[in-house]
Design a protein around this motif. Sequence first.
Motif, PDB file in Angstrom:
ATOM      1  N   ARG A  22      -8.012  39.576 -35.522  1.00 33.19           N
ATOM      2  CA  ARG A  22      -6.760  38.834 -35.392  1.00 33.19           C
ATOM      3  C   ARG A  22      -6.485  37.954 -36.604  1.00 33.19           C
ATOM      4  N   GLN A  23      -7.511  37.253 -37.103  1.00 29.71           N
ATOM      5  CA  GLN A  23      -7.250  36.227 -38.121  1.00 29.71           C
ATOM      6  C   GLN A  23      -8.180  36.303 -39.332  1.00 29.71           C
ATOM      7  N   GLY A  24      -9.187  37.165 -39.296  1.00 30.49           N
ATOM      8  CA  GLY A  24     -10.045  37.356 -40.453  1.00 30.49           C
ATOM      9  C   GLY A  24     -11.207  36.396 -40.563  1.00 30.49           C
ATOM     10  N   VAL A  25     -11.265  35.351 -39.749  1.00 35.40           N
ATOM     11  CA  VAL A  25     -12.358  34.384 -39.770  1.00 35.40           C
ATOM     12  C   VAL A  25     -12.727  34.044 -38.336  1.00 35.40           C
ATOM     13  N   ALA A  26     -13.908  33.427 -38.173  1.00 34.55           N
ATOM     14  CA  ALA A  26     -14.307  32.954 -36.850  1.00 34.55           C
ATOM     15  C   ALA A  26     -13.398  31.812 -36.413  1.00 34.55           C
ATOM     16  N   ASN A  27     -13.325  31.580 -35.121  1.00 33.66           N
ATOM     17  CA  ASN A  27     -12.397  30.569 -34.600  1.00 33.66           C
ATOM     18  C   ASN A  27     -12.698  29.168 -35.134  1.00 33.66           C
ATOM     19  N   GLN A  28     -13.962  28.856 -35.358  1.00 30.43           N
ATOM     20  CA  GLN A  28     -14.316  27.525 -35.841  1.00 30.43           C
ATOM     21  C   GLN A  28     -13.716  27.247 -37.219  1.00 30.43           C
ATOM     22  N   ARG A  29     -13.405  28.277 -37.990  1.00 25.44           N
ATOM     23  CA  ARG A  29     -12.903  28.101 -39.351  1.00 25.44           C
ATOM     24  C   ARG A  29     -11.377  28.087 -39.429  1.00 25.44           C
ATOM     25  N   LEU A  30     -10.700  28.134 -38.292  1.00 21.66           N
ATOM     26  CA  LEU A  30      -9.239  28.037 -38.307  1.00 21.66           C
ATOM     27  C   LEU A  30      -8.813  26.647 -38.778  1.00 21.66           C
ATOM     28  N   GLU A  31      -7.797  26.612 -39.602  1.00 18.39           N
ATOM     29  CA  GLU A  31      -7.312  25.338 -40.131  1.00 18.39           C
ATOM     30  C   GLU A  31      -5.786  25.346 -40.192  1.00 18.39           C
ATOM     31  N   GLY A  32      -5.220  24.135 -40.085  1.00 14.47           N
ATOM     32  CA  GLY A  32      -3.789  23.941 -40.322  1.00 14.47           C
ATOM     33  C   GLY A  32      -2.909  24.812 -39.457  1.00 14.47           C
ATOM     34  N   ALA A  33      -1.978  25.502 -40.125  1.00 15.25           N
ATOM     35  CA  ALA A  33      -1.000  26.317 -39.405  1.00 15.25           C
ATOM     36  C   ALA A  33      -1.643  27.486 -38.674  1.00 15.25           C
ATOM     37  N   ASP A  34      -2.828  27.932 -39.141  1.00 13.23           N
ATOM     38  CA  ASP A  34      -3.484  29.048 -38.464  1.00 13.23           C
ATOM     39  C   ASP A  34      -3.867  28.691 -37.034  1.00 13.23           C
ATOM     40  N   ILE A  35      -4.175  27.414 -36.780  1.00 14.11           N
ATOM     41  CA  ILE A  35      -4.498  27.006 -35.407  1.00 14.11           C
ATOM     42  C   ILE A  35      -3.282  27.206 -34.507  1.00 14.11           C
ATOM     43  N   ASP A  36      -2.108  26.785 -34.972  1.00 12.47           N
ATOM     44  CA  ASP A  36      -0.899  26.950 -34.167  1.00 12.47           C
ATOM     45  C   ASP A  36      -0.538  28.418 -33.998  1.00 12.47           C
ATOM     46  N   THR A  37      -0.838  29.230 -35.015  1.00 15.70           N
ATOM     47  CA  THR A  37      -0.465  30.637 -34.961  1.00 15.70           C
ATOM     48  C   THR A  37      -1.360  31.431 -34.022  1.00 15.70           C
ATOM     49  N   HIS A  38      -2.672  31.216 -34.128  1.00 12.97           N
ATOM     50  CA  HIS A  38      -3.610  32.075 -33.406  1.00 12.97           C
ATOM     51  C   HIS A  38      -4.120  31.458 -32.111  1.00 12.97           C
ATOM     52  N   ALA A  39      -4.084  30.127 -31.967  1.00 15.00           N
ATOM     53  CA  ALA A  39      -4.514  29.485 -30.718  1.00 15.00           C
ATOM     54  C   ALA A  39      -3.276  29.141 -29.896  1.00 15.00           C
ATOM     55  N   ARG A  40      -2.521  30.160 -29.557  1.00 21.79           N
ATOM     56  CA  ARG A  40      -1.270  29.944 -28.825  1.00 21.79           C
ATOM     57  C   ARG A  40      -1.563  29.549 -27.378  1.00 21.79           C
ATOM     58  N   LEU A  41      -0.879  28.494 -26.902  1.00 17.19           N
ATOM     59  CA  LEU A  41      -1.044  28.026 -25.527  1.00 17.19           C
ATOM     60  C   LEU A  41       0.213  28.353 -24.734  1.00 17.19           C
ATOM     61  N   ASP A  42       0.012  28.690 -23.462  1.00 18.12           N
ATOM     62  CA  ASP A  42       1.198  28.809 -22.599  1.00 18.12           C
ATOM     63  C   ASP A  42       1.652  27.407 -22.188  1.00 18.12           C
ATOM     64  N   GLY A  43       2.755  27.320 -21.491  1.00 18.74           N
ATOM     65  CA  GLY A  43       3.347  26.020 -21.183  1.00 18.74           C
ATOM     66  C   GLY A  43       2.428  25.126 -20.374  1.00 18.74           C
ATOM     67  N   ALA A  44       1.791  25.677 -19.354  1.00 18.32           N
ATOM     68  CA  ALA A  44       0.910  24.876 -18.509  1.00 18.32           C
ATOM     69  C   ALA A  44      -0.312  24.395 -19.290  1.00 18.32           C
ATOM     70  N   ALA A  45      -0.851  25.252 -20.141  1.00 14.87           N
ATOM     71  CA  ALA A  45      -2.021  24.863 -20.935  1.00 14.87           C
ATOM     72  C   ALA A  45      -1.661  23.761 -21.922  1.00 14.87           C
ATOM     73  N   THR A  46      -0.466  23.832 -22.512  1.00 18.41           N
ATOM     74  CA  THR A  46      -0.032  22.791 -23.447  1.00 18.41           C
ATOM     75  C   THR A  46       0.076  21.437 -22.752  1.00 18.41           C
ATOM     76  N   ALA A  47       0.680  21.425 -21.573  1.00 22.78           N
ATOM     77  CA  ALA A  47       0.820  20.173 -20.828  1.00 22.78           C
ATOM     78  C   ALA A  47      -0.545  19.605 -20.446  1.00 22.78           C
TER      79      ALA A  47
END
Length: 507
Positions: free
Chosen positions: A428-453
């Motif tokens: 999905r993103q080319g790196v392990a989840n721990q190495r996500l930074e900046g905009a990549d977190i918003d792009t790949h760690a997408r939350l549904d509405g209930a999870a965001t709240a």
Amino acid sequence: MSLSLVRSRALLGLEAAQVTVEVHLACGLPSFTLVGLADVEVKEARERVRSALLTCGLDFPHDRRITVNLAPADLPKDSGRFDLPIALGILAASGQLDGAALDGFEFAGELSLSGELRPVRGALAMSLALRAGASGTQLVLPPGSAEEAALVPGARVWRAAHLMDVVGRFQPGAAAPPAGWQAVRLEPPAGQARHADLADVKGQAAAKRALEIAAAGGHGILLVGPPGSGKSMLAQRFAGLLPPMSVDEALESAAIASLAGRFELARWAVRPTCSPHHSASAVALVGGGSPPRPGEISLAHRGVLFLDELPEFPRAALEALREPLETGHITIARAARRAEFPARFHFIAAMNPCPCGWRGAAHRNCRCAPDQVSRYQGKLSGPLLDRIDLHVEVPALGPQELLGAPPGEPSAQVRARCAAARARALARQGVANQRLEGADIDTHARLDGAATAFLHHAAGRLAWSARATHRVLKVARTVADLDGCAEVQVAHVAEAVQYRRALATPA
């Protein structure tokens, strides 16, 4: 010919910069001068080279003024790796070797007084530097070092056990190379990692689940519990949950081990586990010295760094971990030189909840006063704890649960799930989840509405920093990958939140 040039390499961190060994013979008062920012052990090469040449029956120009320059002059040189090129340079300058035949080769090796060649540090770094330069240059190294260098795909490496093996190859009119001169073509052995099995740990389902998440996403983990609850057992089995190393990862890890003189062919492609004692200094952990050497965090690169009794480490040593945990590398700057080492490791730490260790235990009473607990836990700074993704309580097991519990799930099954989850993240993103930074977190760690709240509510109630909130997002993304879900849901965020609970404060 009174001037000769021989190629070698000097080590500065993981870099292996090319060095030209220039040897000049001139008339004048007999002397042997070595220049070019050489350290003490390099200057001692004068005595080793003289004795080795004489012992081997070769002519040493006693009646000439010998000047050896290690160029470039501003590059620090250390160790006995230049003994062999200096000896060859003297022989070529005095006409005993064909100096033109030395072109296309690089040499390194420490000489004994009898002429035998001894291994040197950093052979893998030399071979990697040649591959990066794509120059086609061949390496000549002692036994042990030659096998290291030959692990690099496409490397052209020759092994010589004695000075006369090299001399016999480059002497004018040599009919055939001597028996001790051999090409080394080595297929990397299959790493046979033998780690203790997770099935040995009875109970502790929550801690095992946290280890699975940490292995799948590359997250750091802090285990908190009373003595004998199994924290060290869990940590020692963590490396068995990690996926196999790729060739590039194995080369990086082996190159660092070679710099420290710890490389073993049997440990090829086996993830290292470093567990320094809590008396280790900051320099021992992150590296340092002159010349700079890698510390435990770099020796654990692509593997596991386990710090047991975390609050007992010196405060300066713990605070020195903050930048490497964030960036994955360490830069050691000194007045005269600067070196950078990789330090992307899986961090595991263990500690007791209080000085006596029994705070919160059901079968023992804690005898620590509240201020003692506060001082003990206060040894760990907030910024350091903020950088550890998972905080896990490991409770003590009662005798019935310990003796009557069946064997747990074996490491192989857990490792398969971790590998599948990491493969999803890499695709999905080319790196392990721990190495996500900046905009990549918003792009790949997408939350549904209930999870965001839910996450907004938890972050507000627990007063998380921005870093802590992002780390919960990345842990939730890993939990979703373990479940095979493309989107992060409330259940994934809820599980991630429970791993960010702070240490229990004194009542």
